[in-house]
Design an enzyme around this catalytic site. Structure first.
Site, PDB file in Angstrom:
ATOM      1  N   GLY A 174       0.805  -1.223   0.000  1.00  0.00           N
ATOM      2  CA  GLY A 174       0.000   0.000   0.000  1.00  0.00           C
ATOM      3  C   GLY A 174       0.830   1.261   0.000  1.00  0.00           C
ATOM      4  CB  SER A 263       4.472  -4.781   6.471  1.00  0.00           C
ATOM      5  OG  SER A 263       4.105  -5.790   5.596  1.00  0.00           O
ATOM      6  CB  ALA A 264      10.190  -5.031   8.688  1.00  0.00           C
ATOM      7  CG  HIS A 265       4.979  -2.484  11.152  1.00  0.00           C
ATOM      8  ND1 HIS A 265       4.790  -2.577   9.793  1.00  0.00           N
ATOM      9  CD2 HIS A 265       3.760  -2.641  11.706  1.00  0.00           C
ATOM     10  CE1 HIS A 265       3.496  -2.765   9.540  1.00  0.00           C
ATOM     11  NE2 HIS A 265       2.854  -2.808  10.683  1.00  0.00           N
ATOM     12  CE1 TYR A 270      11.353  -8.763   5.520  1.00  0.00           C
ATOM     13  CE2 TYR A 270      11.641 -11.064   6.180  1.00  0.00           C
ATOM     14  CZ  TYR A 270      12.101  -9.942   5.530  1.00  0.00           C
ATOM     15  OH  TYR A 270      13.315  -9.978   4.874  1.00  0.00           O
ATOM     16  CB  CYS A 407       4.072  20.689  -3.651  1.00  0.00           C
ATOM     17  SG  CYS A 407       3.770  22.414  -3.284  1.00  0.00           S
ATOM     18  N   GLY A 489       0.761   8.445  13.849  1.00  0.00           N
ATOM     19  CA  GLY A 489       1.934   7.838  13.202  1.00  0.00           C
ATOM     20  C   GLY A 489       2.516   6.706  14.006  1.00  0.00           C
TER      21      GLY A 489
END
Ligand code: NAD
Ligand code: NAD
Lengths: 552, 552
Positions: A174, A263-265, A270, A407, A489
């Site tokens: 994604g 997506s190693a988190h 993974y 931007c 986040g």
């Protein structure tokens, strides 16, 4: 299961007001736009993006916010506490029309279990960054952020362009799927590895990826030729990064840049070496612990290869997926040999007050964005980087919900753009007012020691005064809505951040407000970095007249 | 050891400006006043009160703040980050002239070790509540707060007066010493127990305490006669509360109210039974662990007696010294049988937006406070409680630094008082502008689960959106300075709170600002309690027109 009261929502379009003025019509349309099915991930649950980032706490709260904004006067202010409207006050015309505080908890209680308890009781909601503050604009942000990161890599190491360079990365999902296009937009060649061929094919369909290969030799031949010819090209290769990365290192392929967005988190997301894509979910479900052990072992091999490339001279960075810490747990000691992307590339931008400036056409008319695109290129004719992005966005970005553009602009330029947009609204060249906001991830608006404020040179990573001063500044400078959030986040307990949105409605008052708001907001970014001791920020402050009482 | 650059500081007096207008002269004088040796505990170290609550981070920061305030224009804003000035911005005349954020940390880092590390690096300071926000006014606040608590006890249980009631309490120290006077000002009789005769004598000297007795029978005879005659009287008796309280319970003395302010929060500061005052410090130093064990054992006996009085029908409460938890650790299981003082008495006041309203005469002339005192009594002739306090304060309070006054006012009345003061400045009846502020401990300005938001009925104790909305509201409503702090009162990690100060300079703009600021600020308190489900708050909102979109 949808929340009670759910229904499809879409912002009003056109030049007719549904509220009492554009200063209240703007937050109303943007609130609704955040929940447009084209924009929101799970609109029935009021979830906009980022896990459970919501725009309102409940559909009852949705209705009450809508009603209040519809009737609000231009010297009144609506208070929103974690997605629920809790009061209306008489303030003044310079004050924000909406003040929002989302997901904030006292420090000792700032953890997921307490948050989830309060959320289950209906007392709070997760606001993420731009979900609860009504300025999410869909996936354009991901493409632009990735473009900007690779542009910063180019600026730091390759003379401002990736032409003639080869980037190796993993993960075409994604978010990671924006990487190949971001690299080619910067003129470079990208080789992206994903275990799942369908993920690569999906991106190839959307022109985000030029070619897909199942054979490594074929892929390599293509990218090396393109690199040689300084031609932009992206190639996806099917394979496990934990095997492909070491193999490329062994072969001594001349790779210039290495990163990764598998997506190693989450180790269950993974795929370890030796397990097929078809068996993935069954294996993970059958024995999560053993799967985690094997995933970390593979990540150790994966990261060891990345460090190997770094030893050989490549530019290597962690792209926010925590793969360094997982590899360390998998037994690889040098996992933290390469840096995270913010300290490596983004911080120098923050020192100039550069950050994700974004705007939305309240009319719903894509022509209005065309006018702003043109205005941007006229305002900043010398900014080649901006031209490349705007041109690319016009070609590749499909609008989701109200037409929008994003931007990166720095201190000084943001105010210029805002005032110009206001003139275009006043003159009728743009058909209805433009909303101007930004992500909470910006130069002076967030404290987040694992991401935006990781490894500050003075060690001030955890100081959270800045986002609070940022929000108070926005409220003092003519913003139309202002927000303070916790946990966006990186999760609850790990960040505090602020947002602001202004409205170019073509009036003289709006021009004054935008001038100050869009000057002061990035000024906080410059000040924060002057205070921490970044030399570039001190230069910017001196050159552009940012007033800092005490040098660092 | 004083910090480098230290010197004596005293606010300018009189009607001549040292800054460019009263809107900047006001924060300048109040900043300096906080460091007046009459006001601050350790001015050389910039420490105002409350442990290490500071007004500025360093003397260099002190000088820079002074310079900036002296030159600041009426559409400019100074940003202060934990006691250091970090920027000056062009804003607008309705915006605050100073925005302050002190001691704020991201949740996972919000602990004393990380705070102290950052403080040692010179990156932050502890702002307490009114130290870093420049609105501390000396010890008058303690007397008034204690007066208010006993008034609330009277209102809740004794028909609005303590006449004919007997209060038993312990601890006649720095803070606890205000208790006897606070009780007699409310018309009651107070018996206060302290092990240290010198502490009792010191208060008797200052008329805070009417008599000191070393003999319990003599003390009892005096207080019981006074109670009988409904005559206000305070008597200090020398003794250990852990012995005297159980003895009085055993004798079946008709005590109406029981509380305690021995310094139980620190077991080494609580004298156990069987140790003499002379041996106290040596014993504690020799074996802290054993001393702690014995202190807790005594506190268990002490609290057991308090619960005994409660069982017998008395009004019993914890006065913020943690004695319940210490007694529990000392082995007494029913220690939490009685409530803390905020949920018991203060919360009903908070439901009306009542809180610590305070003001200061910038002229330095005590006559100006006399004029305001008179104005208050004229404005609220029906408020007997207010009259009693103002009269008492005129008699008992000696001004420290600039003359000031404090009293509790609720939603509606604060705005009336502010606008009236502004008229008196305009007409010249008051010689120079008046500063109007408050403590951060107020109805809608603090999240603090161990004190101000303990045991909220909806369980929302840890929700910190409210103080942030409060600060944003103040910045949107004409405050002259606004602050957001972390860790005041109860320590790092445990609270988030906000402050605001307005200036009555006699102008029409100031009148408008004060009207909105002093309406909106306590409105947040009403809203916060409506939202939590307090019926009284909903009534107040309905009666006085506080606009709350969704009922709880
Ligand atoms: N930089 C930032 O600020 C930022 C922002 C958001 C997300 N992220 C992180 O980026 C990562 C990717 O996010 P996403 O939304 O694209 O995730 P995603 O789950 O949509 O995609 C991950 C991809 O990795 C592939 N993959 C898994 N194991 C692999 C292996 N061993 N070899 C090769 N490919 C493999 C999967 O097939 C999948 O296509 C996450 O860890 C996320 O947390 C970073
Ligand atoms: N209500 C609030 O919000 C609030 C505010 C500030 C402080 N406090 C708490 O109130 C307490 C008192 O504060 P202070 O500033 O007066 O402290 P202090 O140390 O100045 O005074 C404490 C007094 O208790 C006496 N004492 C100790 N052990 C005793 C015993 N066994 N029997 C009788 N007397 C004994 C001491 O001799 C001393 O005079 C502290 O625990 C403090 O944390 C509460």
């Amino acid at each position: 299961m949808a929340l009670p009261g759910s229904r499809p929502v879409r912002a009003a379009r056109g030049t007719e007001l549904t509220a009492r003025s554009w200063q209240t019509e703007a937050p109303l349309r943007m609130f609704h736009n955040n929940l447009d099915p084209e924009v929101a991930e799970r609109p029935d649950d009021l979830v906009v993006y980022g896990g459970t980032g919501r725009a309102a706490r409940s559909w009852e709260a949705f209705d009450a916010i809508t009603a209040e904004l519809t009737g609000l006067a231009d010297d009144e202010t609506l208070l929103v506490q974690s997605g629920k409207p809790v009061g209306v006050l008489r303030t003044n015309p310079w004050a924000p029309r909406v003040l929002l505080a989302n997901s904030n908890l006292v420090g000792d209680w700032a953890n997921w279990p307490e948050f989830r308890r309060l959320e289950a009781e209906g007392l709070t909601m997760y606001g993420q960054m731009t979900a609860g503050s009504w300025i999410y604009i869909g996936t354009q942000g991901i493409l632009q952020g990735t473009f900007e990161t690779f542009a910063a890599v180019a600026a730091k190491r390759f003379g401002g362009t990736l032409a003639g360079t080869l980037t190796l990365t993993g993960g075409c999902g994604g978010m990671g799927g924006a990487q190949p296009l971001a690299v080619t937009l910067n003129g470079g060649v990208c080789l992206i590895v994903d275990v799942d061929e369908t993920r690569l094919r999906r991106r190839a369909g959307k022109r985000y990826l030029d070619r897909v290969e199942t054979d490594l030799d074929a892929a390599l031949a293509a990218v090396l030729t393109a690199k040689e010819e300084r031609r932009a090209l992206s190639v996806g290769v099917v394979g496990n990064a934990a095997e492909v990365f070491p193999e490329l290192l062994r072969r001594g392929v001349a790779i210039d840049i290495v990163t990764d967005q598998t997506s190693a988190h989450d180790p269950l997301s993974y795929l370890p070496v030796g397990i097929g894509v078809e068996e993935w979910h069954d294996c993970a479900a059958a024995d999560a612990e053993e799967f985690t052990r094997r995933a970390r072992e593979s990540m150790a091999a994966h990261v060891a290869a990345m460090v190997g490339f770094q030893d050989a001279g490549a530019e290597v960075f962690d792209y926010g997926n925590s793969i360094r810490d997982e590899a360390r747990q998998g037994g690889f000691e040098r996992a933290f040999a390469f840096p995270g992307f913010v300290p490596a590339y983004i911080r120098p931008l923050f020192c100039e007050g550069l950050g994700p400036f974004r705007w939305v056409a309240l009319s719903g008319d894509p022509k209005d964005i065309e006018v702003t695109d043109r205005a941007m290129l006229e305002l900043f004719p010398e900014n080649e980087h901006l031209r490349r992005w705007i041109t690319a966005a016009q070609e590749h970005v499909e609008f989701e919900g109200l037409p929008a553009r994003i931007c990166w602009l720095g201190y000084g330029d943001r105010a210029k753009a805002g005032v110009r947009f206001n003139e275009l609204v006043a003159s009728g060249e743009i058909s209805a007012p433009i909303v101007i906001g930004r992500d909470h991830l910006d130069s002076g608006s967030v404290a987040s020691p694992y991401r935006e404020t990781e490894a500050m040179i003075d060690g001030s990573d955890a100081i959270a005064d800045w986002p609070l001063l940022n929000a108070l500044t926005a409220a003092s400078s003519g913003a139309t809505w202002v927000s303070i959030h916790h946990g966006g986040g990186v999760g609850i307990g790990r960040s505090i951040h602020a947002g602001q949105v202004g409205v170019a409605d073509g009036t003289a008052l709006a021009a004054e407000k935008l001038q100050r708001l869009l000057t002061n907001d990035p000024a906080l970014g410059v000040m924060r970095h002057v205070d921490a001791g970044y030399a570039r920020a001190a230069e910017v402050a001196a050159e552009r007249g940012v007033r800092v009482p005490i040098a660092a």
